[in-house]
Enzyme design. Structure first.
Site, mmCIF file in Angstrom:
data_model
loop_
_atom_site.group_PDB
_atom_site.id
_atom_site.type_symbol
_atom_site.label_atom_id
_atom_site.label_comp_id
_atom_site.label_asym_id
_atom_site.label_seq_id
_atom_site.Cartn_x
_atom_site.Cartn_y
_atom_site.Cartn_z
ATOM 1 N N ASP A 126 0.810 -1.225 0.000
ATOM 2 C CA ASP A 126 0.000 0.000 0.000
ATOM 3 C C ASP A 126 0.837 1.266 0.000
ATOM 4 O OD1 ASP A 126 -2.242 -1.683 0.131
ATOM 5 O OD2 ASP A 126 -2.056 -1.791 2.309
ATOM 6 N N GLY A 157 1.459 3.026 -2.512
ATOM 7 C CA GLY A 157 0.992 3.948 -3.551
ATOM 8 C C GLY A 157 1.464 3.500 -4.929
ATOM 9 N N LYS A 158 1.625 2.181 -5.082
ATOM 10 C CA LYS A 158 2.089 1.650 -6.370
ATOM 11 C C LYS A 158 1.114 2.015 -7.480
ATOM 12 C CE LYS A 158 2.150 -2.461 -4.397
ATOM 13 N NZ LYS A 158 2.037 -2.122 -2.972
ATOM 14 N N GLY A 159 -0.202 1.890 -7.166
ATOM 15 C CA GLY A 159 -1.228 2.172 -8.175
ATOM 16 C C GLY A 159 -1.086 3.564 -8.745
ATOM 17 N N LYS A 160 -0.931 4.539 -7.873
ATOM 18 C CA LYS A 160 -0.822 5.924 -8.338
ATOM 19 C C LYS A 160 0.392 6.079 -9.269
ATOM 20 C CE LYS A 160 0.656 10.486 -7.503
ATOM 21 N NZ LYS A 160 0.551 11.794 -6.937
ATOM 22 N N ALA A 183 -4.312 -7.854 -3.808
ATOM 23 C CA ALA A 183 -3.830 -6.484 -4.020
ATOM 24 C C ALA A 183 -5.004 -5.522 -4.097
ATOM 25 C CB ALA A 183 -3.035 -6.413 -5.319
ATOM 26 N N GLY A 184 -4.760 -4.270 -3.743
ATOM 27 C CA GLY A 184 -5.737 -3.209 -3.941
ATOM 28 C C GLY A 184 -4.964 -1.957 -4.296
ATOM 29 N N HIS A 185 -5.004 -1.577 -5.558
ATOM 30 C CA HIS A 185 -4.238 -0.414 -6.018
ATOM 31 C C HIS A 185 -5.221 0.688 -6.395
ATOM 32 C CE1 HIS A 185 -0.648 -3.244 -7.169
ATOM 33 N NE2 HIS A 185 -0.999 -3.327 -5.908
ATOM 34 N N GLN A 190 1.630 -6.377 -3.517
ATOM 35 C CA GLN A 190 2.210 -6.597 -2.195
ATOM 36 C C GLN A 190 3.554 -5.849 -2.127
ATOM 37 O OE1 GLN A 190 0.810 -9.742 -3.832
ATOM 38 N NE2 GLN A 190 -0.933 -8.670 -3.050
ATOM 39 N N THR A 232 -10.057 -4.963 2.073
ATOM 40 C CA THR A 232 -10.791 -5.482 3.236
ATOM 41 C C THR A 232 -11.309 -4.374 4.146
ATOM 42 O OG1 THR A 232 -8.698 -5.655 4.416
ATOM 43 C CG2 THR A 232 -9.439 -7.618 3.261
HETATM 44 P P1 GDP Z 1 -0.864 0.359 -3.460
HETATM 45 O O1 GDP Z 1 -1.465 -0.913 -2.972
HETATM 46 O O2 GDP Z 1 0.620 0.413 -3.265
HETATM 47 O O3 GDP Z 1 -1.258 0.707 -4.858
HETATM 48 O O4 GDP Z 1 -1.464 1.508 -2.524
HETATM 49 P P2 GDP Z 1 -3.014 1.690 -2.146
HETATM 50 O O5 GDP Z 1 -3.708 2.245 -3.327
HETATM 51 O O6 GDP Z 1 -3.559 0.455 -1.512
HETATM 52 O O7 GDP Z 1 -2.895 2.746 -0.970
HETATM 53 C C1 GDP Z 1 -2.322 3.990 -1.168
HETATM 54 C C2 GDP Z 1 -3.379 5.059 -0.873
HETATM 55 O O8 GDP Z 1 -2.743 6.309 -0.772
HETATM 56 C C3 GDP Z 1 -4.405 5.206 -1.985
HETATM 57 O O9 GDP Z 1 -5.625 5.571 -1.413
HETATM 58 C C4 GDP Z 1 -3.813 6.334 -2.830
HETATM 59 O O10 GDP Z 1 -4.798 7.050 -3.536
HETATM 60 C C5 GDP Z 1 -3.224 7.193 -1.777
HETATM 61 N N1 GDP Z 1 -2.055 7.992 -2.178
HETATM 62 C C6 GDP Z 1 -1.054 7.676 -3.034
HETATM 63 N N2 GDP Z 1 -0.122 8.653 -3.061
HETATM 64 C C7 GDP Z 1 -0.546 9.607 -2.193
HETATM 65 C C8 GDP Z 1 0.001 10.844 -1.754
HETATM 66 O O11 GDP Z 1 1.067 11.271 -2.131
HETATM 67 N N3 GDP Z 1 -0.738 11.545 -0.833
HETATM 68 C C9 GDP Z 1 -1.915 11.095 -0.348
HETATM 69 N N4 GDP Z 1 -2.550 11.843 0.535
HETATM 70 N N5 GDP Z 1 -2.453 9.925 -0.733
HETATM 71 C C10 GDP Z 1 -1.770 9.181 -1.640
HETATM 72 P P1 IMO Z 2 -1.056 -4.184 -2.249
HETATM 73 O O1 IMO Z 2 -0.653 -4.707 -3.621
HETATM 74 C C1 IMO Z 2 -0.938 -4.828 2.049
HETATM 75 C C2 IMO Z 2 -1.016 -8.984 3.435
HETATM 76 C C3 IMO Z 2 -2.237 -9.462 4.189
HETATM 77 C C4 IMO Z 2 -1.581 -10.472 5.114
HETATM 78 C C5 IMO Z 2 -0.508 -11.102 4.231
HETATM 79 C C6 IMO Z 2 -0.912 -12.413 3.594
HETATM 80 O O2 IMO Z 2 -2.313 -3.432 -2.241
HETATM 81 O O3 IMO Z 2 0.095 -3.475 -1.613
HETATM 82 P P2 IMO Z 2 -2.558 -13.039 1.612
HETATM 83 O O4 IMO Z 2 -4.026 -12.850 1.440
HETATM 84 O O5 IMO Z 2 -1.734 -12.418 0.533
HETATM 85 O O6 IMO Z 2 -2.181 -14.483 1.827
HETATM 86 O O7 IMO Z 2 -2.196 -12.291 2.992
HETATM 87 O O8 IMO Z 2 -0.235 -10.136 3.232
HETATM 88 N N1 IMO Z 2 -1.300 -8.395 2.108
HETATM 89 C C7 IMO Z 2 -1.221 -7.090 1.840
HETATM 90 N N2 IMO Z 2 -0.967 -6.035 2.642
HETATM 91 N N3 IMO Z 2 -1.099 -4.640 0.731
HETATM 92 C C8 IMO Z 2 -1.326 -5.680 -0.105
HETATM 93 O O9 IMO Z 2 -1.359 -5.540 -1.450
HETATM 94 C C9 IMO Z 2 -1.437 -6.973 0.455
HETATM 95 N N4 IMO Z 2 -1.678 -8.203 -0.054
HETATM 96 C C10 IMO Z 2 -1.585 -9.058 0.968
HETATM 97 O O10 IMO Z 2 -2.847 -8.414 4.896
HETATM 98 O O11 IMO Z 2 -0.927 -9.811 6.174
HETATM 99 MG MG MG Z 3 -2.988 -1.575 -1.727
#
Ligand code: GDP
Ligand code: IMO
Ligand code: MG
Length: 437
Positions: A12, A14-17, A38-40, A223, A303
């Site tokens: 998490d 901020g890979k998606g961004k 994953a959730g991006h 991840q 989640t």
């Molecule tokens: P990922 O799993 O690495 O793609 O990250 P996620 O999307 O799960 O979580 C990152 C969160 O931070 C998302 O809600 C993004 O929109 C947000 N985000 C990314 N870059 C920034 C930033 O520079 N500032 C803020 N405030 N939010 C950000």
């Molecule tokens: P993104 O790509 C954060 C964590 C779960 C748990 C462990 C194992 O959005 O960064 P799993 O269901 O993969 O067997 O769970 O890994 N986990 C993540 N934590 N970001 C993720 O993906 C994750 N994907 C799995 O919370 O601790």
């Molecule tokens: Mg994520």
């Protein structure tokens, strides 16, 4: 050119961004491991997307996206996401979305087994996303998994389901659950696989041809490094290899064809689920964690679990830089720290009386770590949406420099908000080069 994007912490970052931002300059975006754990999140204007299985490049209509051989794919989740993204106005056709014939399928019994496995572990549970990721990879390594190409043959699909379910049901029943029925699973899966057929491709060959034709390819890690099954905080990890080597295996790309590796690093750390987290804010620091959680929207995008928050950990991030060979770092969420008076950075660890500056292998050692902190002054003004490094407060620039020095890698991009435009690209950085190219 082939660039890999990798989370440096526990996910998490901020890979998606960043992928969405870079995708503009690339032709193909491919995922190489993981699944819908994953959730991006990507924000474009007033539209919000959460990508789970699909690469974040899918939002760009002229880009081709690939789900690589290293992924585990739940066909139901795949089409739910495709339909969702279509409903948001994005065109998704087999022309621009390719699914590897060698990827493995997540079946309903994998989800059931994810539940029983967590239940069995009790207090020691991993805190998985319960999406069946671990059990699907177990079947893959156990050489009984169902690959996309196998599933395309109805006889083979039925045979494999029957054989695998026999074993799975023994465990499911042991945990007091109703056994699953092979017929139900087959009847649910077969039409989904049929719908998947036009998307199925020899993706490693497709990527090799694209590279030869000088296409630019972005490999999107899911991840992160510290969740890597080999290098992370085992056993509190996911069941795949998000690290750079995993990109080569999981996309079927020779290592020497990879041109560069970009690490995604947050200005602080978070973790979802269980497991050691040396710099976690606990007890008296909970108000700061609360502030960060609210400002940074630190709730799981899959989640909705509140993410555990902690200070930036230079030891862990150096370890990630070393393992992945980061050429550049994108530093995200600078703006989230705007209101803090003081910001701590962990520069070393103490275990008992011993000072360590490497990342221990044993989860118990990680639990007994005393982080050694340096405290920096906060900047106390808004950095939201700043696009020029000169416009950042001096203390914010100082913080960024301190992080870069403590990791030993350039910071080529600073993110100041969730939107595409809320970004600083640093001049003369490796990152700028990829971005311009
Ligand atoms: P990922 O799993 O690495 O793609 O990250 P996620 O999307 O799960 O979580 C990152 C969160 O931070 C998302 O809600 C993004 O929109 C947000 N985000 C990314 N870059 C920034 C930033 O520079 N500032 C803020 N405030 N939010 C950000
Ligand atoms: P993104 O790509 C954060 C964590 C779960 C748990 C462990 C194992 O959005 O960064 P799993 O269901 O993969 O067997 O769970 O890994 N986990 C993540 N934590 N970001 C993720 O993906 C994750 N994907 C799995 O919370 O601790
Ligand atoms: Mg994520």
């Amino acid at each position: 050119m082939i660039i890999v994007i990798i989370g440096a912490q526990w996910g998490d970052e901020g890979k998606g961004k960043v992928v969405d931002l870079l995708a503009d300059r690339f032709d193909i975006v491919a995922r190489y491991q993981g699944g819908h754990n994953a959730g991006h999140s990507v924000y474009v204007g007033d539209r919000a997307f959460v990508l789970r299985l699909l690469p974040s490049g899918i939002i760009h209509p002229d880009k081709t996206c690939v789900l690589g051989n290293g992924m585990v794919i739940d066909p139901k989740a795949f089409f739910e996401e495709v339909d969702q993204i279509k409903a948001q106005g994005v065109e998704v056709t087999p022309d621009r979305l390719k699914v590897s014939s060698r990827a493995h399928l997540i079946m309903p019994y994998h989800q059931a087994l994810d539940h029983t496995s967590e239940e069995r572990l009790g207090n020691e549970k991993i805190g998985t996303t319960l999406r069946g990721i671990g059990p699907a990879y177990e079947d893959k390594v156990g050489r009984r998994g169902i690959r996309v190409s196998d599933a395309l043959s109805p006889e083979l699909l039925r045979l494999r389901i029957e054989r695998n379910l026999e074993e799975a049901n023994r465990i499911i029943v042991l945990f007091g659950q109703q056994p699953l029925r092979a017929d139900d699973i087959y009847n649910e899966t077969a039409p989904l696989v049929e719908r998947l057929r036009p998307f199925v491709t020899e993706t490693s060959h497709f990527l090799a041809q694209a590279r030869k034709a000088n296409k630019r390819i972005l490999l999107e890690g899911a991840q992160a490094t510290l969740l890597d099954v080999d290098h992370g905080t085992y056993p509190y990890v996911t069941s795949s290899n998000p690290t750079a080597g995993g990109a080569s295996v999981g996309a079927g790309i020779p290592p020497h064809h990879i041109s560069g590796v970009l690490g995604i690093v947050r200005t602080y750390a978070t973790r979802v689920g269980e497991g050691p987290f040396p710099t976690e804010m606990l007890d008296d620091e909970e108000p700061i964690a609360y502030l960060i959680r609210e400002r940074g929207n630190e709730y799981g995008s899959v989640t909705r679990r509140p993410r555990r928050c902690g200070w930036f950990d230079a030891v862990a991030t150096r370890y990630a830089a070393e393992l992945n060979g980061f050429d550049s770092i994108a530093l995200t969420k600078l703006d989230v720290l705007d209101e803090l008076e003081e910001i701590k950075v962990c520069t070393g660890y103490k275990i008992g009386d011993a000072y360590v500056d490497t990342f221990p292998a044993v989860a118990n050692d990680l639990r007994s770590i005393q982080p050694v902190y340096e405290t920096l002054e906060g900047w106390g003004e808004s950095t939201v949406g700043i696009t020029n490094v000169e416009d950042l407060p001096a203390k914010a620039r100082n913080y960024v420099r301190f992080l870069s020095d403590s990791i030993g890698v350039e910071i080529g991009l600073i993110s100041t908000g969730p939107e595409r435009g809320q970004t600083i690209i640093l001049k003369d950085s490796v990152m700028e080069n990829w971005f311009r190219g």
